[in-house]
Design a protein around this motif. Structure first.
Motif, PDB file in Angstrom:
ATOM      1  N   TYR A  51       0.793  -1.230   0.000  1.00 14.86           N
ATOM      2  CA  TYR A  51       0.000   0.000   0.000  1.00 14.86           C
ATOM      3  C   TYR A  51       0.827   1.283   0.000  1.00 14.86           C
ATOM      4  O   TYR A  51       0.523   2.196  -0.783  1.00 14.86           O
ATOM      5  N   PRO A  52       1.863   1.428   0.833  1.00 14.70           N
ATOM      6  CA  PRO A  52       2.694   2.634   0.694  1.00 14.70           C
ATOM      7  C   PRO A  52       3.316   2.759  -0.705  1.00 14.70           C
ATOM      8  O   PRO A  52       3.359   3.862  -1.262  1.00 14.70           O
ATOM      9  N   PHE A  53       3.764   1.630  -1.284  1.00 12.38           N
ATOM     10  CA  PHE A  53       4.283   1.689  -2.658  1.00 12.38           C
ATOM     11  C   PHE A  53       3.208   2.180  -3.614  1.00 12.38           C
ATOM     12  O   PHE A  53       3.458   3.013  -4.490  1.00 12.38           O
ATOM     13  N   MET A  54       2.000   1.669  -3.475  1.00 11.87           N
ATOM     14  CA  MET A  54       0.898   2.073  -4.338  1.00 11.87           C
ATOM     15  C   MET A  54       0.612   3.569  -4.190  1.00 11.87           C
ATOM     16  O   MET A  54       0.470   4.286  -5.185  1.00 11.87           O
ATOM     17  N   HIS A  55       0.547   4.045  -2.937  1.00 11.02           N
ATOM     18  CA  HIS A  55       0.250   5.458  -2.708  1.00 11.02           C
ATOM     19  C   HIS A  55       1.311   6.372  -3.312  1.00 11.02           C
ATOM     20  O   HIS A  55       0.984   7.352  -3.990  1.00 11.02           O
ATOM     21  N   VAL A  56       2.579   6.073  -3.061  1.00 10.43           N
ATOM     22  CA  VAL A  56       3.648   6.923  -3.595  1.00 10.43           C
ATOM     23  C   VAL A  56       3.709   6.822  -5.110  1.00 10.43           C
ATOM     24  O   VAL A  56       3.885   7.825  -5.805  1.00 10.43           O
ATOM     25  N   SER A  57       3.505   5.638  -5.647  1.00 12.91           N
ATOM     26  CA  SER A  57       3.517   5.459  -7.098  1.00 12.91           C
ATOM     27  C   SER A  57       2.383   6.226  -7.761  1.00 12.91           C
ATOM     28  O   SER A  57       2.571   6.883  -8.786  1.00 12.91           O
ATOM     29  N   ASN A  58       1.205   6.180  -7.183  1.00 14.24           N
ATOM     30  CA  ASN A  58       0.040   6.850  -7.771  1.00 14.24           C
ATOM     31  C   ASN A  58       0.005   8.350  -7.512  1.00 14.24           C
ATOM     32  O   ASN A  58      -0.479   9.107  -8.354  1.00 14.24           O
ATOM     33  N   HIS A  59       0.478   8.788  -6.361  1.00 15.44           N
ATOM     34  CA  HIS A  59       0.285  10.179  -5.968  1.00 15.44           C
ATOM     35  C   HIS A  59       1.570  10.979  -5.743  1.00 15.44           C
ATOM     36  O   HIS A  59       1.500  12.196  -5.578  1.00 15.44           O
ATOM     37  N   GLY A  60       2.715  10.341  -5.693  1.00  9.85           N
ATOM     38  CA  GLY A  60       3.976  11.052  -5.455  1.00  9.85           C
ATOM     39  C   GLY A  60       4.544  11.603  -6.748  1.00  9.85           C
ATOM     40  O   GLY A  60       5.668  11.308  -7.120  1.00  9.85           O
ATOM     41  N   ARG A  61       3.772  12.414  -7.435  1.00  5.53           N
ATOM     42  CA  ARG A  61       4.130  12.936  -8.755  1.00  5.53           C
ATOM     43  C   ARG A  61       4.393  14.433  -8.690  1.00  5.53           C
ATOM     44  O   ARG A  61       3.805  15.138  -7.882  1.00  5.53           O
ATOM     45  N   GLY A  62       5.250  14.904  -9.580  1.00  4.22           N
ATOM     46  CA  GLY A  62       5.495  16.336  -9.679  1.00  4.22           C
ATOM     47  C   GLY A  62       6.745  16.762  -8.947  1.00  4.22           C
ATOM     48  O   GLY A  62       7.758  16.066  -8.960  1.00  4.22           O
ATOM     49  N   VAL A  63       6.643  17.884  -8.275  1.00  5.63           N
ATOM     50  CA  VAL A  63       7.779  18.490  -7.574  1.00  5.63           C
ATOM     51  C   VAL A  63       7.743  18.073  -6.112  1.00  5.63           C
ATOM     52  O   VAL A  63       6.701  18.157  -5.463  1.00  5.63           O
ATOM     53  N   VAL A  64       8.889  17.637  -5.601  1.00  9.17           N
ATOM     54  CA  VAL A  64       8.994  17.272  -4.190  1.00  9.17           C
ATOM     55  C   VAL A  64       9.219  18.526  -3.367  1.00  9.17           C
ATOM     56  O   VAL A  64      10.097  19.331  -3.675  1.00  9.17           O
ATOM     57  N   LEU A  65       8.411  18.695  -2.333  1.00  8.95           N
ATOM     58  CA  LEU A  65       8.509  19.848  -1.434  1.00  8.95           C
ATOM     59  C   LEU A  65       8.965  19.344  -0.071  1.00  8.95           C
ATOM     60  O   LEU A  65       8.177  18.781   0.683  1.00  8.95           O
ATOM     61  N   THR A  66      10.222  19.486   0.217  1.00  6.35           N
ATOM     62  CA  THR A  66      10.753  18.999   1.478  1.00  6.35           C
ATOM     63  C   THR A  66      10.361  19.949   2.600  1.00  6.35           C
ATOM     64  O   THR A  66      10.742  21.117   2.593  1.00  6.35           O
ATOM     65  N   PRO A  67       9.614  19.463   3.565  1.00  3.87           N
ATOM     66  CA  PRO A  67       9.160  20.346   4.639  1.00  3.87           C
ATOM     67  C   PRO A  67      10.227  20.550   5.710  1.00  3.87           C
ATOM     68  O   PRO A  67      11.152  19.762   5.847  1.00  3.87           O
ATOM     69  N   SER A  68      10.062  21.608   6.444  1.00  2.00           N
ATOM     70  CA  SER A  68      10.839  21.818   7.654  1.00  2.00           C
ATOM     71  C   SER A  68      10.013  21.189   8.780  1.00  2.00           C
ATOM     72  O   SER A  68       8.936  21.682   9.107  1.00  2.00           O
TER      73      SER A  68
END
Length: 173
Positions: free
Chosen positions: A45-62
């Motif tokens: 499930y984490p692989f599925m979520h990141v694969s499906n929704h982890g698209r675009g620009v990564v915004l590294t939070p503080s």
């Protein structure tokens, strides 16, 4: 596995490809029996979520979080988090892990540069025994939809259950 995926996203400027050796191993994300059933392992499930929704620009939070110590590491934060912005969908996706075994984390996402419109979806994997596994006919560890997150004054607030994987998709302007 959620923390591993967040680490890969945090380093996506350097990591151009990553392989999952477990695909041919005994801990594959999808399992099967000879001439039998198939089922999704907990790591699927984490692989599925990141694969499906982890698209675009990564915004590294503080991230501000309490921490704990383990051998070799003095300050391990309870909260592990990353966000991605998909411009095509006008969507911000927050991935978060609460490593605490007992404490609920109050999670506040204060962003800059976006205006939150609405929460599209909030998905969690929480409340399972740490040794629980899925098997043929028994997929007990799986994500569920919740509605804990709120938006006020352009801040997103939710609570992260102990030992949980969290995905929050937000429509932005």
């Amino acid at each position: 596995i959620g923390c591993l995926l967040i680490t890969l996203l945090k380093n996506s400027d350097r990591v151009k490809i990553a392989c999952l050796a477990q695909l041919v191993n005994v801990i594959a994300p999808i399992m099967t029996e000879n001439d039998g059933e198939t089922w999704k392992q907990t790591i699927f499930y984490p692989f599925m979520h990141v694969s499906n929704h982890g698209r675009g620009v990564v915004l590294t939070p503080s991230v501000e979080s309490d921490s704990y110590s383990v051998e070799g590491f003095k300050h391990v934060p309870y909260l592990e988090s990353i966000a991605t912005y998909n411009e095509e969908k006008s969507e911000l996706v927050i991935f978060a892990v609460n490593r605490s075994q007992e404490e609920i984390l109050e999670f506040v996402f204060e962003q800059e540069g976006f205006e939150f419109e609405s929460i599209i979806e909030e998905t969690v994997m929480e409340g399972f025994d740490v040794k629980a596994t899925n098997g043929a006919g028994a997929e007990v560890v799986k994500p569920s939809a919740v509605q804990k997150a709120t938006i006020a004054d352009n801040h997103l607030t939710t609570s992260l259950s102990p030992l949980s994987w969290n995905v929050i998709r937000v429509k932005v302007k």
